[in-house]
Scaffold this active site. Structure first.
Site, PDB file in Angstrom:
ATOM      1  N   ASN A  88       0.861  -1.186   0.000  1.00 39.52           N
ATOM      2  CA  ASN A  88       0.000   0.000   0.000  1.00 39.52           C
ATOM      3  C   ASN A  88       0.896   1.234   0.000  1.00 39.52           C
ATOM      4  OD1 ASN A  88      -2.375  -1.526   0.096  1.00 39.52           O
ATOM      5  ND2 ASN A  88      -2.300  -1.659   2.322  1.00 39.52           N
ATOM      6  N   GLN A  95      -2.093   3.425   2.565  1.00 35.48           N
ATOM      7  CA  GLN A  95      -0.950   3.275   3.487  1.00 35.48           C
ATOM      8  C   GLN A  95      -1.234   4.025   4.781  1.00 35.48           C
ATOM      9  OE1 GLN A  95       2.843   4.560   1.872  1.00 35.48           O
ATOM     10  NE2 GLN A  95       3.991   3.739   3.617  1.00 35.48           N
ATOM     11  N   HIS A 101       6.343  -1.228   3.809  1.00 31.61           N
ATOM     12  CA  HIS A 101       6.107  -2.606   4.253  1.00 31.61           C
ATOM     13  C   HIS A 101       5.422  -3.391   3.155  1.00 31.61           C
ATOM     14  CE1 HIS A 101       2.896   0.088   5.659  1.00 31.61           C
ATOM     15  NE2 HIS A 101       2.050  -0.903   5.444  1.00 31.61           N
TER      16      HIS A 101
HETATM   17  P1  DGP Z   1      -0.959  -0.276   5.683  1.00 31.36           P
HETATM   18  O1  DGP Z   1      -2.420   0.003   5.707  1.00 31.36           O
HETATM   19  O2  DGP Z   1      -0.536  -0.936   4.386  1.00 31.36           O
HETATM   20  O3  DGP Z   1      -0.104   0.916   6.047  1.00 31.36           O
HETATM   21  O4  DGP Z   1      -0.741  -1.393   6.787  1.00 31.36           O
HETATM   22  C1  DGP Z   1      -0.229  -1.156   8.052  1.00 31.36           C
HETATM   23  C2  DGP Z   1      -0.403  -2.448   8.815  1.00 31.36           C
HETATM   24  O5  DGP Z   1       0.405  -2.384   9.962  1.00 31.36           O
HETATM   25  C3  DGP Z   1      -1.813  -2.735   9.285  1.00 31.36           C
HETATM   26  O6  DGP Z   1      -2.259  -3.956   8.691  1.00 31.36           O
HETATM   27  C4  DGP Z   1      -1.704  -2.902  10.795  1.00 31.36           C
HETATM   28  C5  DGP Z   1      -0.235  -3.069  11.010  1.00 31.36           C
HETATM   29  N1  DGP Z   1       0.276  -2.479  12.230  1.00 31.36           N
HETATM   30  C6  DGP Z   1       0.145  -1.187  12.634  1.00 31.36           C
HETATM   31  N2  DGP Z   1       0.774  -0.989  13.798  1.00 31.36           N
HETATM   32  C7  DGP Z   1       1.341  -2.185  14.126  1.00 31.36           C
HETATM   33  C8  DGP Z   1       2.125  -2.620  15.233  1.00 31.36           C
HETATM   34  O7  DGP Z   1       2.458  -1.879  16.150  1.00 31.36           O
HETATM   35  N3  DGP Z   1       2.509  -3.927  15.222  1.00 31.36           N
HETATM   36  C9  DGP Z   1       2.164  -4.791  14.225  1.00 31.36           C
HETATM   37  N4  DGP Z   1       2.590  -6.056  14.320  1.00 31.36           N
HETATM   38  N5  DGP Z   1       1.426  -4.406  13.170  1.00 31.36           N
HETATM   39  C10 DGP Z   1       1.016  -3.130  13.137  1.00 31.36           C
END
Ligand code: DGP
Length: 115
Positions: A88, A95, A101
Site C-alpha cells: 500500500n 498506506q 512494508h
Molecule cells: P498499511 O495500511 O498498508 O499501512 O498497513 C499497516 C499495517 O500495519 C496494518 O495492517 C496494521 C499493522 N500495524 C500497525 N501498527 C502495528 C504494530 O504496532 N505492530 C504490528 N505487528 N502491526 C502493526
C-alpha cells in the site's frame, strides 16, 4: 525515525511476533490480520514508501522480493497454494504506516479487485 512504530519494531524498542530477521530486513505478524497468515516485511532502515526507494536500494529491494518473501511463504507453507503480496502506497493506496512494508497474505483464497 523517532516516532515510527516500525522503526521501533526493527530496533526491538517495540515488541512484535517476528518470523524472519537478518541484517537489513525484519518480518513480523500483522497486529490486525486480514488472512490466516498475515506478515509484514520491512526494511530495517526507514524508507517512507516504495516511492522513496533509491538507486542504492536495488539490492535491498531484490533481497526482499527474491530471498525473503518466497522464503517466508515456504516456511509458512503457503507457497504452493498461493498468496498475495501487497505494498500500500500513499493515501489512495491505503498506506497507514509511513514505513515501507510488504504485506504477505495467505492461508485463504483471495478475491479481486481489492476494495
Ligand atoms: P498499511 O495500511 O498498508 O499501512 O498497513 C499497516 C499495517 O500495519 C496494518 O495492517 C496494521 C499493522 N500495524 C500497525 N501498527 C502495528 C504494530 O504496532 N505492530 C504490528 N505487528 N502491526 C502493526
Amino acid at each position: 525515525m523517532a516516532d515510527c512504530i516500525f522503526c521501533k519494531i526493527a530496533s526491538k524498542e517495540a515488541k512484535s511476533k517476528t518470523v524472519f530477521e537478518d541484517e537489513t530486513v525484519i518480518a513480523f505478524r500483522d497486529l490486525d490480520p486480514k488472512a490466516p497468515e498475515h506478515i509484514l516485511v520491512i526494511p530495517k532502515k526507514h524508507v517512507e514508501s516504495i516511492n522513496d526507494f533509491k538507486e542504492s536500494d536495488k539490492n535491498l529491494a531484490a533481497h526482499i522480493l527474491v530471498d525473503v518473501i518466497p522464503k517466508i511463504a515456504r516456511d509458512l507453507k503457503i507457497s504452493e497454494k498461493g498468496y498475495r503480496v501487497v505494498i500500500n502506497t500513499g493515501d489512495d493506496g491505503g498506506q497507514t504506516v509511513n514505513h515501507l512494508h510488504f504485506h504477505i497474505l495467505g492461508g485463504r483464497s483471495m478475491t479481486w479487485p481489492p476494495g
